[in-house]
Design a protein around this motif. Structure first.
Motif, PDB file in Angstrom:
ATOM      1  N   THR A 166      46.715  41.746  32.669  1.00  0.00           N
ATOM      2  CA  THR A 166      45.303  41.385  32.605  1.00  0.00           C
ATOM      3  C   THR A 166      44.620  41.921  33.854  1.00  0.00           C
ATOM      4  OG1 THR A 166      45.892  39.366  31.440  1.00  0.00           O
ATOM      5  CG2 THR A 166      43.699  39.441  32.442  1.00  0.00           C
ATOM      6  N   TRP A 168      47.008  40.508  36.768  1.00  0.00           N
ATOM      7  CA  TRP A 168      47.737  39.291  36.387  1.00  0.00           C
ATOM      8  C   TRP A 168      48.795  39.742  35.395  1.00  0.00           C
ATOM      9  CZ3 TRP A 168      46.963  33.740  36.730  1.00  0.00           C
ATOM     10  CH2 TRP A 168      47.639  33.007  35.758  1.00  0.00           C
ATOM     11  N   GLU A 180      38.472  34.771  39.014  1.00  0.00           N
ATOM     12  CA  GLU A 180      39.368  35.273  37.971  1.00  0.00           C
ATOM     13  C   GLU A 180      40.693  34.528  37.881  1.00  0.00           C
ATOM     14  OE1 GLU A 180      38.710  38.219  36.082  1.00  0.00           O
ATOM     15  OE2 GLU A 180      36.684  38.357  36.895  1.00  0.00           O
ATOM     16  N   LEU A 237      42.533  30.981  35.127  1.00  0.00           N
ATOM     17  CA  LEU A 237      43.781  31.272  34.432  1.00  0.00           C
ATOM     18  C   LEU A 237      44.889  30.312  34.868  1.00  0.00           C
ATOM     19  CD1 LEU A 237      43.780  35.195  34.558  1.00  0.00           C
ATOM     20  CD2 LEU A 237      43.540  33.782  32.515  1.00  0.00           C
TER      21      LEU A 237
END
Lengths: 435, 435
Positions: free
Chosen positions: A125, A138, A163, A167
């Motif tokens: 990601t 990621w 970000e 997550l």
């Protein structure tokens, strides 16, 4: 959930630079209920980077790394991790376009080596980087999460918040870290601990840390809990007990600095203030004005290093200096009263002392400081003795001066002033050299 | 020779504390010709400590560790390393006596748990600790050297210098690190690099690092060499070339701070100085007096935050403030001249500006600062624009003010003053709010 932090960069193995990103990352990870169990710092060397990631991934579920994502040959984190995890690097056109747009906004064209930054391990990601060219990554692989972040702190911080946290929040366990931070002034660390240890030791679920710096101690209470209401109830209760025990020694429980607390009290009481400083030489004025908007209450100050200036700027009688010495309770009072009179401020501060390394005498050794606070109809003075070098003596003197202002508004008795480490007898007739 | 550094302590895995010992250790190891290839930070956990040491000893000949040598149950470094290397721990009576003596000197008796600190792996060399109870250990095993040092920086530093360096110097290779450190003021980092990169890039044997902080950049040159004369010749030559290119932008080549350089120049010229500060609010005075003995040249200063105080303390005509605004070249000049006149100093400094976050106007945005230096028969003023927040604007303003004093003595033309990032036009008629 446990995490390890890896900082990549040969510059972090020199005497000049240290990894500060890990403190920020630890605070944020802790708040998400993730404990940091190890930190490693490794140079720009492919084998060493891989070796470090491999060992970390054998131990923990989450590895957060910073650095080595730039466009140069030295930036190896991406390559090292992709190879280690057996992932192919794929060129990502979206990243290329984002980097090109960034260069264009500065009126430049993208250098060819930036293509390196657009190589992404398959399945990863992409974490956007609005503050720089290097995107973060990621990567999930074999029950493990690897987060790669850029090295520059402002890029790393904004990327982590925008970000990574969302997550992680989805994965992170119920257990979270709750905390309260107190600032305490006027008590030596051992005295403080003696007072509060009997209290915090009964809270075995709370981790207590004392962080001492000259003139101030931070007390941190931390609790890991799955129950936010219960954690806050425990911390509130502990904080109340500590507050009862420490009373006016507590500067703030909200993170406010001494300068901010003093500024708030002055504002609340619509009071103004002025300073006349000898040994602190402007430090008290400078600290008072660190707070934005301080022009509303700080009128001005004088730095009178020489005896002549004490007379010229604050109206201290030359005869008084001759009789009691420049470093004396009398002169501190005259400075405070003089500057209050000359500026028309509600409060006047006077500071005079021997900051060292020279200027000390047996009667007035280095570290001797007299501080006075003058208010309408009342001037109080304190004689103090501070340990340490010139910088430390000056800092502690400025801290005690600000603390006297704080206590003035609390109505706390000055005679209980805890910053007094050693009382100083009445000023002698000896003339001490000026600081 | 390569080394790894290990810091042991769970507190180093919190957001509050970072390992600073490793910067000192790296500098000293580098000077002995030893390169640091990795740093690890691990908590107070026996298995984790052993695992970290094991991995390090597989990679390098020398492992230097700090922390975990205290008397409590949490202090596990000694046990972990002894077990890992298969060495028996033997009680050392000499250490017991030293700890007892230390306690007695404070009028206390040794607590029983201190016996832990006297347990020594067989064959280890004991490193004396005059500043604490925990002795250090030098252990040689299987072609490897392990050095265990106490965590508190002052104990670690003195022990390393007194005990470890002599032992290492005998083993260390011929290759040593030589260095030169320059301080530069008045040039943005990119401009500085553009000027000097063509020079230092021809010295491929020299490693160059630029460390920028607001208002100042340190330039470090480092060279690894087995030939001390040749290394110093190369560094001297490079330094000469850089000096020719940078001229008066170089503040010092000897590690002297801006304050120290200014203090030395004032002393050499038997000149005195006084300050009148608005936006810097005492910072220039405070920095001038950080230098011990500054009372010889610093007479005093005023902090005049309000317009009234500018008039009362430094004799700035109220009419001038009304016409030009408090933040103007005219007022900076009047402050510098006024304070010089009032104190009788050879030099007067005046500073006025908008430090922010409030107080900015389109004509005088946040960051606008006017600084003047008044000497006999001549006053020069500069209009500057500094980026950043309140603290950064104030710091850069103080740096530029001190730099003007420095350049005054160098006879450098003020018009070439490099700190000017953006010239400011003539003061407008608009009245800007005071800082």
């Amino acid at each position: 959930m446990h995490a390890e932090i890896i900082a990549v960069g040969s510059e972090l193995l020199t005497p000049d630079r240290s990894d500060t990103n890990s403190l920020f990352l630890t605070a944020r990870l802790n708040a998400l209920g993730i404990e940091v169990t190890r930190k490693s710092i490794v140079g720009d060397n492919l084998a060493a980077i891989q070796d470090t990631f491999r060992a970390a991934l054998e131990r923990v579920e989450l590895v957060v790394a910073s650095g080595g994502l730039g466009p140069t040959e030295d930036d190896l984190t991406r390559d090292a991790v992709a190879e280690l995890l057996g992932l192919r690097l794929v060129r990502n056109e979206e990243i290329i376009r984002a980097i090109q747009a960034r260069f264009q906004s500065f009126g430049r064209t993208m250098a060819e080596n930036n293509v390196r930054q657009a190589m992404v391990p398959e399945g990863a990601t992409i974490l956007a980087n609005p503050r720089g060219t290097a995107p973060g990554l990621w990567i999930e692989s074999k029950q493990r999460i690897v987060v790669l972040l850029p090295g520059p702190p402002r890029e790393l911080k904004s990327m982590f918040e925008a970000e990574v946290e969302p997550l992680l929040a989805r994965r992170a366990p119920e257990l979270r870290l709750y905390h309260r931070d107190l600032r305490v002034a006027g008590l030596p660390e051992s005295d403080l601990d003696q007072r509060i240890a009997p209290i915090y030791k009964t809270y075995s679920d709370v981790e207590t840390t004392l962080l001492a710096s000259p003139g101030e101690i931070e007390v941190h209470f931390r609790i890991w809990s799955a129950d936010s209401a219960e954690a806050n109830r425990r911390l509130d209760e502990l904080e109340r007990h500590i507050a009862l025990s420490l009373g006016e020694y507590i500067v703030s429980t909200s993170g406010e600095s001494m300068e901010q607390v003093v500024g708030r009290l002055l504002t609340e009481h619509r009071a103004t203030i002025a300073t006349a400083e000898s040994c602190t030489a402007g430090l008290v004025a400078e600290r008072l004005t660190r707070v934005a908007g301080s022009s509303a209450y700080f009128l001005g100050g004088v730095v009178c290093y020489s005896n002549e200036m004490k007379t010229a700027f604050a109206g201290v009688p030359a005869k008084m200096i001759e009789t009691h010495g420049a470093v004396s309770a009398e002169v501190a009072r005259a400075l405070a009263e003089g500057i209050r009179r000359r500026t028309g401020a509600a409060l006047g501060i006077g500071v005079t002392g021997v900051a060292g390394p020279g200027g000390g005498t047996p009667a007035k050794p280095v570290g001797t400081v007299h501080i006075a606070l003058s208010a309408k109809g009342n001037t109080v003075a304190r004689g103090l003795m501070f340990p340490g070098d010139r910088e430390r003596v000056r800092w502690q003197a400025s801290q005690s001066a600000l603390d006297m202002v704080r206590r003035h508004f609390l109505g706390a008795s000055e005679s209980r002033g805890g910053a007094v480490r050693a009382g100083i007898g009445a000023a002698t007739k000896r003339r001490s050299s000026k600081v």
